[in-house]
Structures are given as C-alpha cells and as structure tokens.
Design a protein around this motif. Structure first.
Motif, PDB file in Angstrom:
ATOM      1  N   LEU A 127      50.814  52.239   0.892  1.00 27.97           N
ATOM      2  CA  LEU A 127      51.414  51.962  -0.681  1.00 27.97           C
ATOM      3  C   LEU A 127      52.607  50.905  -0.338  1.00 27.97           C
ATOM      4  O   LEU A 127      52.566  50.458  -1.609  1.00 27.97           O
ATOM      5  N   ILE A 128      52.373  49.804   0.286  1.00 30.64           N
ATOM      6  CA  ILE A 128      53.261  49.112   0.799  1.00 30.64           C
ATOM      7  C   ILE A 128      53.064  47.997  -0.009  1.00 30.64           C
ATOM      8  O   ILE A 128      53.454  47.293  -0.876  1.00 30.64           O
ATOM      9  N   GLY A 129      51.269  47.923   0.346  1.00 30.20           N
ATOM     10  CA  GLY A 129      50.560  47.058  -0.196  1.00 30.20           C
ATOM     11  C   GLY A 129      50.434  47.053  -2.156  1.00 30.20           C
ATOM     12  O   GLY A 129      50.660  46.103  -2.992  1.00 30.20           O
ATOM     13  N   GLY A 130      49.976  48.820  -2.117  1.00 32.63           N
ATOM     14  CA  GLY A 130      49.825  48.981  -3.146  1.00 32.63           C
ATOM     15  C   GLY A 130      50.452  48.990  -4.145  1.00 32.63           C
ATOM     16  O   GLY A 130      51.007  48.209  -5.534  1.00 32.63           O
ATOM     17  N   GLY A 169      47.169  35.897 -12.345  1.00 36.51           N
ATOM     18  CA  GLY A 169      48.103  36.362 -12.421  1.00 36.51           C
ATOM     19  C   GLY A 169      47.942  37.660 -11.150  1.00 36.51           C
ATOM     20  O   GLY A 169      48.464  37.839 -10.529  1.00 36.51           O
ATOM     21  N   ALA A 170      46.201  38.575 -11.950  1.00 34.76           N
ATOM     22  CA  ALA A 170      46.406  39.603 -11.244  1.00 34.76           C
ATOM     23  C   ALA A 170      45.746  39.399 -10.137  1.00 34.76           C
ATOM     24  O   ALA A 170      46.123  40.515  -8.917  1.00 34.76           O
ATOM     25  N   ALA A 171      44.891  38.411  -9.732  1.00 37.07           N
ATOM     26  CA  ALA A 171      44.792  38.336  -8.384  1.00 37.07           C
ATOM     27  C   ALA A 171      45.906  37.543  -7.327  1.00 37.07           C
ATOM     28  O   ALA A 171      45.636  37.996  -5.875  1.00 37.07           O
ATOM     29  N   ILE A 172      46.430  36.873  -7.902  1.00 39.62           N
ATOM     30  CA  ILE A 172      47.682  36.479  -6.706  1.00 39.62           C
ATOM     31  C   ILE A 172      48.358  37.556  -6.357  1.00 39.62           C
ATOM     32  O   ILE A 172      48.794  38.060  -5.095  1.00 39.62           O
ATOM     33  N   ALA A 173      49.005  38.582  -7.694  1.00 38.28           N
ATOM     34  CA  ALA A 173      49.824  39.717  -7.213  1.00 38.28           C
ATOM     35  C   ALA A 173      48.669  40.551  -5.300  1.00 38.28           C
ATOM     36  O   ALA A 173      49.617  41.450  -5.186  1.00 38.28           O
ATOM     37  N   THR A 174      47.556  40.655  -6.488  1.00 36.20           N
ATOM     38  CA  THR A 174      46.384  41.733  -5.367  1.00 36.20           C
ATOM     39  C   THR A 174      46.645  41.077  -4.215  1.00 36.20           C
ATOM     40  O   THR A 174      47.066  41.369  -3.066  1.00 36.20           O
ATOM     41  N   VAL A 175      46.643  39.725  -3.569  1.00 39.03           N
ATOM     42  CA  VAL A 175      46.349  38.607  -2.270  1.00 39.03           C
ATOM     43  C   VAL A 175      47.578  39.001  -2.243  1.00 39.03           C
ATOM     44  O   VAL A 175      47.941  39.254  -0.730  1.00 39.03           O
ATOM     45  N   LEU A 176      48.635  38.278  -2.390  1.00 33.74           N
ATOM     46  CA  LEU A 176      49.986  38.976  -2.042  1.00 33.74           C
ATOM     47  C   LEU A 176      50.775  40.414  -1.712  1.00 33.74           C
ATOM     48  O   LEU A 176      50.487  39.790  -0.007  1.00 33.74           O
ATOM     49  N   SER A 177      50.539  41.323  -2.327  1.00 31.68           N
ATOM     50  CA  SER A 177      50.726  42.489  -1.975  1.00 31.68           C
ATOM     51  C   SER A 177      49.595  42.705  -0.202  1.00 31.68           C
ATOM     52  O   SER A 177      50.020  43.847   0.633  1.00 31.68           O
ATOM     53  N   GLN A 178      48.563  42.583  -0.977  1.00 36.04           N
ATOM     54  CA  GLN A 178      47.360  43.089   0.952  1.00 36.04           C
ATOM     55  C   GLN A 178      48.189  42.194   1.825  1.00 36.04           C
ATOM     56  O   GLN A 178      47.733  42.866   3.139  1.00 36.04           O
ATOM     57  N   ALA A 179      48.551  41.278   1.853  1.00 31.53           N
ATOM     58  CA  ALA A 179      49.093  40.414   2.517  1.00 31.53           C
ATOM     59  C   ALA A 179      50.706  41.047   2.934  1.00 31.53           C
ATOM     60  O   ALA A 179      50.768  40.864   5.115  1.00 31.53           O
ATOM     61  N   VAL A 180      50.966  41.616   3.227  1.00 35.43           N
ATOM     62  CA  VAL A 180      52.455  42.049   3.254  1.00 35.43           C
ATOM     63  C   VAL A 180      52.336  43.139   3.802  1.00 35.43           C
ATOM     64  O   VAL A 180      52.651  43.221   4.871  1.00 35.43           O
ATOM     65  N   GLY A 181      51.190  44.066   3.441  1.00 35.56           N
ATOM     66  CA  GLY A 181      50.395  45.069   4.220  1.00 35.56           C
ATOM     67  C   GLY A 181      50.214  44.741   5.329  1.00 35.56           C
ATOM     68  O   GLY A 181      50.317  46.134   6.144  1.00 35.56           O
ATOM     69  N   SER A 182      49.589  43.809   5.840  1.00 33.82           N
ATOM     70  CA  SER A 182      48.646  43.396   6.758  1.00 33.82           C
ATOM     71  C   SER A 182      49.510  42.677   7.364  1.00 33.82           C
ATOM     72  O   SER A 182      49.188  42.919   8.682  1.00 33.82           O
TER      73      SER A 182
END
Length: 468
Positions: free
Chosen positions: A175-178, A198-211
């Motif tokens: 939920l945090i990442g998404g 930009g879509a890719a950067i947003a995806t990587v950053l959000s997954q990094a926070v969830g991880s």
C-alpha cells in the motif's frame, strides 16, 4: 522457539485463510492499480502518440516481469522452507534461510542488470518492439532495470513475512509503495515533463520506500524469524532448496515473458502497434482478476507449509477446498464485469477509434477462461508449499509454455488476429484439465494415507494417521 506463527496450526481455517489472503489481495489490487495509473497518465501525456507510448510500456512489461520473477523465486522458495521450519520448530534453519534470501536479492539484481542494460535494444526487438514503440520502451526500462534491487528484495521479503503469518505487514508495504507511486506519477510525468521516464522513476522510488519498510521490520527483529548478520553467508544447500521449490514460480513468471515474445510478434504481424497496445491494456485489466487469485494462493501457502511441518494434514485439505471455491468465484465475477463494460474499461486509456474497435473484440475473447485459472494457481501453490518441486514446475509450465505458445503459433495462421485472442481461453481450458487431474491425485493420496473424514458440521476434518 518464537510462537508468533503457532496460530497457523490452531485457528479456524476459514477465518485464517480470510485473514491471510485479504491483506495480500488488497495489496495486489493496489499494485495493479498503480500499474494501470502509470499507463493512464502516459496515455494522457502523449495524446496523438498515446498508442505508441502505451505500446512501449506494454513491450517493457515482460522484461520487468523477468526481474520480478527472481524476487518471486526467492520469496516462494524461501517462504516455503521457512513456514515448514516454523511448523517443525526449527528456528535456526528459518533464520539462515532469511539471511540467504537477503544476500541472493543483491547478487541476482546485479547479475540481471548488467546484461539487460548492455543488450536492451536487441531484447526489446525480440519481444516484438516496432520502430514506433522501441524508444518509449527503452526510456522506461533503462530506469526500471537500474533500480531492479528494490523489486527483487521487496517481492522476496513480502513472501517471507507472509510465511510467518504476517500478511498485514506485507499489505502495508504494498500500500505504501502503490499509494506513493500514484502520487508521484503526475509529478514526474507532467510536473517535470519526463513522460515514460517519469513513470519509471516514480515506480522505482515508490518500490524503494516499500522495501525500506520491510527491511526495518526484519532488522529490528519484530517477526517470528530474526535477522542475524552471520546468516548472510550463502549456503549452497539452502540456495539449491530455494531454487528447486521456487523454480515453479519463476517459470510461471518467466514463461509469461517468453509467451509474450510469441504473442507480441504475432500481434506485430497481424495487427501492428494498435494490437500491441490493446494486448497490453487487456493484460492490465485482467490483472485485477488474476492478482486476487494469486493473493489467495499466497494466503494459502503458509497454512499448507506450517501444517505440513506440524503434520496436521486435514487442515491442508480444508484450506485447499476453500481456496478453490474463492478463486473460481473471483474468476466468474471478473468475467461478468469485463463482459458488461468492455468499451468503458478500454476507453479509460485512449479514445483512438481503431484501438477501441480492436480492443472490444479482443477483450471479450481473452477473458473467457478466467473462471478456470484458479485451480492452476491453487494447485501450483499447494505443491510448492509441500516442497514438491517437480509437480509445481510442471503446472507452472503448462498454461503459458506447454499450451499457450503452440496455440499462439497455430491459431493465427487459421483465424488471423482473432486466433491470437482465442489462444488464451483455449490454453486456460487445457491447463484446467491438467491441474484438476493432478489435484485429484494428491487428494486421493492424502485420503488414503491420512484417513481423514468429515465430522460434526462437515467443516472440520479429522486425521486418523500421519504422513511421514
């Protein structure tokens, strides 16, 4: 022995399956939502070029799936060993597996990134990228591949914490990442004018926070399995066992990517950029149905693994029956929704008339097999949780490699573009029959060896002997 996972062997199966599966399903639906949001924002950002941009993300997706597949193999193999170890009170073994999953996440991420970045264009062309689609796919994937560690680690550890019975934590990480990805998408795509990058950067950053959320949980020793630095040293025996058990899940994910090579090349020949974009969108829509089925299987796995280790076999049978009923119901509901609202769903991404015309005919054919998919997912998970690598491997191969690829090659030669769409429900049917046969055989084996029988209200199962 930490008793935080003991409820897996004592709690009511119906309640337990619901408690473990619901957080996973919610988290996966959020994951599916932000994948859709990525595509929505990209489609809106590129206007007249939306079909090519959406096609770029569609072509990039199977490569992204291969990266994620390595996280799934570590998570599936590791969680199967850990849940059985917890059931058997082997805490030290569970801790060594956790440490090895951490180490392998980093090693595999580097080994994947180097060849993918060096040969990205040939890889994308092999997946069917046309000249109009290739630049968008390349811009997106370069960033995703560079940040691959957050995907591999995040997915693997989500499975590990579920193996402890802590499905809610895994859901919170998703939920945090998404949620963060949905917020960051418009900032990078529109605010910074970065488009697909930009879509890719947003995806990587959000997954990094969830991880990072999952990492701090493990490092602080809050779960049933504690992290100890000395367990980071790779163990060949553990690596082999993780690989053998997780191979089925890896094949299932990787086979999707291999399948897409054939599908996208067939679509390029029979339908062009529009057909590729339609397929990518249809797969994202289907994810809203398939991911809850997968979420149910993730909830099932720790129940099966723990009770197998604790030799409570009747509970396994009951959990499998409930999972089959739930996944079939999900599939039927998804089929109904897509059949009632195909144009509305497709129209969210693009208003291109040709896209809408091709998409409507495609989606109503491709989803016919949705009610049949659940049995394949549940049966594969059952064998993985039992530590039976060979049957899980065969089932993982069946739907997309053994059945779908030959159908994608044969049917378009007979029926053109419609043959590509028809290959999907046909492969679902064949996989349903194979999964049903294998499930029936293991059910008979359990019945013969354990002597379980219904008692009382019929929802409880008594076990008169043990399977050694």
């Amino acid at each position: 022995m930490d008793e935080k996972s003991d409820f897996l062997g004592t709690e009511n199966i119906r309640k337990l399956l619901f408690k473990l599966s619901t957080p996973v399903i919610i988290g996966m639906l959020v994951q599916a939502l932000y994948n859709v949001v990525d595509t929505l924002f990209v489609g809106w950002a590129y206007g007249a070029e939306s079909v090519q941009a959406i096609g770029g993300l569609s072509i990039a997706f199977p490569v992204q799936m291969i990266i994620m597949a390595f996280g799934i193999v570590l998570g599936t193999g590791g969680s199967s060993i850990i849940s059985r170890a917890l059931g058997a009170r082997e805490t030290e073994r569970a801790e060594r597996v956790l440490g090895n999953v951490f180490s392998l996440s980093l090693i595999l991420s580097v080994l994947i990134a180097i060849p993918c970045l060096l040969y990205l264009d040939p890889i994308l062309k092999a997946f069917g990228a046309t000249p109009g689609i290739l630049p968008y796919a390349r811009d997106y994937l370069e960033i995703i591949i560079a940040g691959g560690i957050v995907f591999v680690f995040g997915i693997s550890v989500q499975n590990i914490v579920r193996a402890e019975g802590n499905a809610r934590l895994a859901m919170n990480a998703m939920l945090i990442g998404g949620g963060l990805n949905i917020l960051l998408d418009p900032v990078f795509i529109f605010g910074f004018g970065m488009g697909v990058q930009g879509a890719a950067i947003a995806t990587v950053l959000s997954q990094a926070v969830g991880s990072a959320w999952l990492l701090q949980y493990c490092l602080k020793g809050k779960g049933a399995v504690r992290f100890r630095a000395e367990t980071l040293k790779p163990s060949l025996g553990i690596i082999k066992e993780i690989g053998a058990i997780g191979l089925g899940s890896f094949v299932m994910e990787a086979s999707s990517s291999v399948m897409m090579i054939f599908v996208y090349n067939a679509l390029a020949n029979y339908g062009g950029d529009v057909a590729i974009a339609v397929f990518g969108i249809t797969m994202k829509i289907n994810a809203f149905i398939f991911l809850p089925l997968l979420g149910m299987s993730f909830g099932l796995q720790p129940i099966v693994g723990f009770n197998y280790g604790a030799k409570q076999f009747g509970r396994i049978v009951e959990a499998v029956k409930l999972s089959l009923a739930a996944t079939t119901a999900f599939g039927l509901l998804g089929l109904l929704i897509i059949y009632l609202f195909p144009e509305q769903l497709l129209g969210l991404f693009s208003a291109d008339p040709e896209y809408l015309a091709v998409g409507k005919s495609a989606v109503v054919i491709m989803v016919l097999g949705l009610p049949l998919i659940g049995i394949n997912v549940v049966t594969t998970t059952l064998f993985q949780a039992l530590g039976k690598a060979k049957p899980s491997f065969l089932l993982s191969l069946s739907r997309q490699l053994l059945f779908l690829i030959p159908l994608v090659i044969i049917l378009p030669r007979l029926y053109g573009l419609a043959g590509v769409w028809a290959a999907f429900p046909a492969s679902d049917l064949l996989s349903f029959l194979l999964s049903g046969l294998m499930l029936f055989r293991v059910y008979r084996s359990f019945k013969k060896r354990t002597g379980f029988s219904k008692t009382g209200t019929g929802s409880e199962i008594a076990v008169s002997s043990r399977v050694e």
